[in-house]
Design a protein around this motif. Structure first.
Motif, mmCIF file in Angstrom:
data_model
loop_
_atom_site.group_PDB
_atom_site.id
_atom_site.type_symbol
_atom_site.label_atom_id
_atom_site.label_comp_id
_atom_site.label_asym_id
_atom_site.label_seq_id
_atom_site.Cartn_x
_atom_site.Cartn_y
_atom_site.Cartn_z
ATOM 1 N N LEU A 179 -3.733 11.117 -1.315
ATOM 2 C CA LEU A 179 -2.458 10.587 -0.837
ATOM 3 C C LEU A 179 -2.364 10.656 0.684
ATOM 4 C CD1 LEU A 179 -0.181 12.258 -3.524
ATOM 5 C CD2 LEU A 179 -0.933 9.879 -3.467
ATOM 6 N N SER A 180 -2.876 11.720 1.266
ATOM 7 C CA SER A 180 -2.847 11.822 2.727
ATOM 8 C C SER A 180 -3.741 10.765 3.370
ATOM 9 C CB SER A 180 -3.262 13.227 3.181
ATOM 10 O OG SER A 180 -4.598 13.510 2.809
ATOM 11 N N VAL A 181 -4.849 10.434 2.717
ATOM 12 C CA VAL A 181 -5.728 9.371 3.221
ATOM 13 C C VAL A 181 -5.000 8.033 3.227
ATOM 14 C CG1 VAL A 181 -7.816 8.040 2.734
ATOM 15 C CG2 VAL A 181 -7.866 10.533 2.577
ATOM 16 N N PHE A 182 -4.271 7.737 2.142
ATOM 17 C CA PHE A 182 -3.483 6.506 2.079
ATOM 18 C C PHE A 182 -2.505 6.437 3.247
ATOM 19 C CE2 PHE A 182 -4.726 5.440 -2.281
ATOM 20 C CZ PHE A 182 -4.632 4.055 -2.247
ATOM 21 N N ALA A 183 -1.793 7.537 3.482
ATOM 22 C CA ALA A 183 -0.804 7.552 4.563
ATOM 23 C C ALA A 183 -1.472 7.339 5.921
ATOM 24 C CB ALA A 183 -0.042 8.877 4.547
ATOM 25 N N LEU A 184 -2.641 7.940 6.117
ATOM 26 C CA LEU A 184 -3.342 7.799 7.390
ATOM 27 C C LEU A 184 -3.865 6.378 7.613
ATOM 28 C CD1 LEU A 184 -5.321 11.175 7.466
ATOM 29 C CD2 LEU A 184 -3.393 10.514 8.914
ATOM 30 N N ILE A 185 -4.123 5.656 6.532
ATOM 31 C CA ILE A 185 -4.559 4.259 6.647
ATOM 32 C C ILE A 185 -3.379 3.352 6.984
ATOM 33 C CG2 ILE A 185 -5.444 2.274 5.350
ATOM 34 C CD1 ILE A 185 -7.205 4.252 3.791
ATOM 35 N N VAL A 186 -2.245 3.568 6.310
ATOM 36 C CA VAL A 186 -1.105 2.670 6.456
ATOM 37 C C VAL A 186 -0.342 2.911 7.756
ATOM 38 C CG1 VAL A 186 1.092 1.960 5.426
ATOM 39 C CG2 VAL A 186 -0.876 2.426 3.963
ATOM 40 N N LEU A 187 -0.156 4.169 8.136
ATOM 41 C CA LEU A 187 0.707 4.510 9.262
ATOM 42 C C LEU A 187 0.298 3.841 10.582
ATOM 43 C CD1 LEU A 187 3.189 6.069 10.150
ATOM 44 C CD2 LEU A 187 1.742 8.083 10.492
ATOM 45 N N ALA A 226 0.832 -1.203 0.000
ATOM 46 C CA ALA A 226 0.000 0.000 0.000
ATOM 47 C C ALA A 226 0.867 1.254 0.000
ATOM 48 C CB ALA A 226 -0.931 -0.002 1.215
ATOM 49 N N ALA A 227 1.979 1.206 0.739
ATOM 50 C CA ALA A 227 2.893 2.349 0.753
ATOM 51 C C ALA A 227 3.534 2.550 -0.617
ATOM 52 C CB ALA A 227 3.966 2.147 1.823
ATOM 53 N N GLN A 228 3.957 1.446 -1.259
ATOM 54 C CA GLN A 228 4.555 1.557 -2.591
ATOM 55 C C GLN A 228 3.523 2.051 -3.605
ATOM 56 O OE1 GLN A 228 7.720 1.085 -3.106
ATOM 57 N NE2 GLN A 228 8.473 -0.226 -1.479
ATOM 58 N N PHE A 229 2.284 1.565 -3.495
ATOM 59 C CA PHE A 229 1.213 2.005 -4.390
ATOM 60 C C PHE A 229 0.969 3.499 -4.232
ATOM 61 C CE2 PHE A 229 -3.255 2.856 -5.293
ATOM 62 C CZ PHE A 229 -3.436 2.232 -6.514
ATOM 63 N N MET A 230 0.999 3.973 -2.991
ATOM 64 C CA MET A 230 0.777 5.392 -2.702
ATOM 65 C C MET A 230 1.836 6.256 -3.379
ATOM 66 S SD MET A 230 0.900 7.124 1.095
ATOM 67 C CE MET A 230 2.631 6.671 1.300
ATOM 68 N N VAL A 231 3.091 5.828 -3.300
ATOM 69 C CA VAL A 231 4.173 6.594 -3.925
ATOM 70 C C VAL A 231 4.043 6.568 -5.446
ATOM 71 C CG1 VAL A 231 6.667 6.722 -4.247
ATOM 72 C CG2 VAL A 231 5.739 6.253 -1.980
ATOM 73 N N ALA A 232 3.717 5.386 -6.001
ATOM 74 C CA ALA A 232 3.537 5.283 -7.457
ATOM 75 C C ALA A 232 2.385 6.171 -7.928
ATOM 76 C CB ALA A 232 3.283 3.831 -7.851
ATOM 77 N N LEU A 233 1.329 6.219 -7.134
ATOM 78 C CA LEU A 233 0.178 7.060 -7.454
ATOM 79 C C LEU A 233 0.581 8.529 -7.527
ATOM 80 C CD1 LEU A 233 -2.985 6.579 -7.730
ATOM 81 C CD2 LEU A 233 -3.134 7.316 -5.346
ATOM 82 N N ASP A 234 1.494 8.911 -6.629
ATOM 83 C CA ASP A 234 1.914 10.311 -6.569
ATOM 84 C C ASP A 234 2.665 10.740 -7.824
ATOM 85 O OD1 ASP A 234 2.159 12.806 -5.514
ATOM 86 O OD2 ASP A 234 3.728 12.312 -4.080
ATOM 87 N N PHE A 235 3.276 9.774 -8.529
ATOM 88 C CA PHE A 235 4.017 10.116 -9.742
ATOM 89 C C PHE A 235 3.101 10.652 -10.839
ATOM 90 C CE2 PHE A 235 7.567 7.417 -8.239
ATOM 91 C CZ PHE A 235 8.602 8.290 -8.499
ATOM 92 N N LEU A 244 10.840 13.689 -0.284
ATOM 93 C CA LEU A 244 11.765 13.250 0.759
ATOM 94 C C LEU A 244 11.186 12.050 1.510
ATOM 95 C CD1 LEU A 244 14.544 14.325 1.642
ATOM 96 C CD2 LEU A 244 13.381 15.525 3.502
ATOM 97 N N GLY A 245 9.880 12.107 1.800
ATOM 98 C CA GLY A 245 9.236 10.965 2.445
ATOM 99 C C GLY A 245 9.272 9.729 1.572
ATOM 100 N N ALA A 246 9.025 9.920 0.274
ATOM 101 C CA ALA A 246 9.063 8.792 -0.660
ATOM 102 C C ALA A 246 10.450 8.170 -0.718
ATOM 103 C CB ALA A 246 8.628 9.248 -2.052
ATOM 104 N N ALA A 247 11.497 9.006 -0.651
ATOM 105 C CA ALA A 247 12.868 8.500 -0.692
ATOM 106 C C ALA A 247 13.175 7.619 0.512
ATOM 107 C CB ALA A 247 13.855 9.660 -0.747
ATOM 108 N N ALA A 248 12.480 7.843 1.620
ATOM 109 C CA ALA A 248 12.642 6.983 2.797
ATOM 110 C C ALA A 248 11.763 5.740 2.706
ATOM 111 C CB ALA A 248 12.311 7.775 4.066
ATOM 112 N N ILE A 249 10.559 5.891 2.157
ATOM 113 C CA ILE A 249 9.603 4.780 2.105
ATOM 114 C C ILE A 249 10.033 3.693 1.130
ATOM 115 C CG2 ILE A 249 7.257 4.148 1.392
ATOM 116 C CD1 ILE A 249 6.374 6.948 2.364
#
Length: 477
Positions: free
Chosen positions: A185-193, A31-40, A124-129
């Motif tokens: 994207l913020s919703v995705f992060a709030l679900i996964v975190l 889900a985290a990887q999907f979120m980052v890909a979505l952001d592209f 920057l967050g994506a580079a860590a994730i």
């Protein structure tokens, strides 16, 4: 095609069923990887509306993309190594929190500066994730069928996230406004975190070597310079002074990085690992499949809307079919890899991708061409998905757990650079052509040649034909 007996992979049908906890771990990481890909891709369609709302000039809109691409690509290797040394789970959680907060900042941005700050912090967050998520996946699931299956699901969602972003971006912008793309994207992060801390195991190298600071500075500066140059060239060409200067600076810094790593006792990147055939040639295959497929998607978007005069929604449907078939390919890729091995699958996938891109040379101004475009790009994407999964397995197989962050950092850096490099190098031939259709044909022809040539080189480098490939240094006999 013979079975790759030097790297046998059990049949995917024999893959042990994942436990409930394994499925939850896989859900969080994917889900985290999907979120980052979505952001592209989710913001691309919204850029004109966003610019009008925030008062950004057309020339400034490129920074909505570049502000994310610079840190997300530039800090990947550094963050991958920091995760190895100080805790991958810890850095993954920090990246998730930063990405979610940055997405909220971008959602509620009140001027260009606040929006671009949000985009940079997202990057920057994506580079860590991305590197820590990949290394958590490869260290959680043991090498073999279980890891192949996990990487297959991850690769599918990576490809699907990019495609879903293209379709969802226009729909969300038309329905709720451009801010909803960042809000998603913020919703995705709030679900996964909230799920991640209790599910993900901590992992790091058993010893704590020093961080290679000179190597970190040169590789990060080199990647930042290179990505800036290529991103800017995509919109303004290679003639601008800042593009030329940063391109040269990037190449010089990366050359200095290689020199530093050869002399450092505890390097950021192990040069012996880079000399492994699987790491070197696997990443070359990954670079080509990402860069050339992103170029195809770019020029087809232009072709469908400017030549065939499809609407943004209709164009999105074409790529929606592509996304569905890519997801189907992801479910079958582990079976193919289990039958033929990841190296043979990588080479075969590149051949398939190049052949199907060649079929797009038949596109013309007729309305029937939309069906050719849909079929060829969808099937090419299925091969592309097979290449993504098999190159990830090829690069990370045989690498010790303590170096998985380095290996996956290389994998994800290859993805980022590949996505960035293709469009400015080839896509510009279509955008600057007097006849767009002719320019699209030129790009597709070059794309085909590059992919098929890469298939031959990777097959030779991995010794796929002889069936004697080993994870040995490139220079070894």
């Amino acid at each position: 095609m013979a079975i790759d007996t030097t790297n046998p992979v059990p049949d995917a049908l024999d893959t042990p069923r994942l436990s409930t906890r394994d499925k939850l771990v896989l859900f969080v990481l994917c889900a985290a990887q999907f979120m980052v890909a979505l952001d592209f891709s989710v913001l691309n369609v919204a850029l004109p509306v966003l610019g009008a709302d925030l008062g950004m000039s057309p020339s400034a809109l490129q920074w909505a993309v570049t502000a994310f691409a610079l840190p997300s690509g530039g800090f990947l290797l550094l963050f991958g190594r920091i995760g190895d040394l100080y805790g991958r789970r810890k850095l993954f959680l920090i990246g998730l929190a930063l990405f979610g907060a940055a997405s909220l900042l971008a959602t509620f941005a009140w001027d260009p500066a606040s929006f671009l700050a949000g985009r940079a912090l997202q990057g920057l967050g994506a580079a860590a994730i991305v590197p820590t998520g990949m290394s958590l996946l490869t260290t959680t699931f043991p090498e073999g069928p279980a890891r192949d299956r996990a990487l297959g699901i991850s690769g599918t969602l990576l490809s699907l996230g990019f495609t879903v972003g293209m379709v969802a971006g226009g729909t969300l912008t038309d329905t709720f406004g451009w801010r909803s793309t960042m809000g998603l994207l913020s919703v995705f992060a709030l679900i996964v975190l909230p799920l991640a801390p209790g599910l993900l195991p901590e992992s790091r190298t058993p010893d704590r070597p020093r961080l290679d600071v000179p190597g970190a500075i040169t590789v990060t500066g080199g990647l930042l310079s290179l990505i800036y140059a290529l991103s800017t060239a995509a919109d303004h060409g290679f003639g601008r002074a800042d593009v030329i200067v940063t391109l040269i600076a990037g190449l010089l810094l990366l050359a200095a990085f290689v020199k530093i790593e050869s002399r450092t006792a505890q390097p950021l990147v192990s040069l012996p690992m880079l000399r492994r055939r699987t790491v070197a040639w696997g990443n070359i295959g990954g670079l080509v499949t990402f860069s050339m497929m992103s170029t195809v998607v770019f020029v087809l978007t232009l072709y469908l809307q400017e030549v065939l005069h499809l609407s943004a929604f209709e164009t999105g449907l074409v790529f929606g079919v592509q996304g569905v078939l890519s997801a189907v390919a992801g479910t079958y890729a582990p079976r193919v890899i289990g039958r033929f091995g990841p190296r043979r699958t990588l080479v075969g996938s590149l051949v398939g991708q190049g052949t199907l891109i060649a079929a797009l040379l038949g596109l013309d101004t007729g309305s029937w061409s939309v069906w050719l475009a849909t079929a060829a790009v969808s099937l090419a994407s299925m091969c592309h998905l097979g290449a993504i999964i098999s190159y990830g397995i090829t690069v990370t197989s045989g690498v010790p757990d303590e170096e998985q962050g380095l290996a996956t950092g290389l994998v994800t850096s290859t993805q980022q650079v590949g996505i960035t490099v293709g469009i400015p190098l080839l896509g510009v031939l279509a955008t600057t052509s007097d006849d767009l259709l002719s320019g699209v044909h030129t790009v597709l022809a070059l794309d085909t040649v590059i992919v098929l040539a890469a298939a031959v080189l990777v097959a030779t480098g991995l010794r796929v034909r002889s069936g004697t490939v080993e994870a040995e240094p490139v220079g070894a006999r």
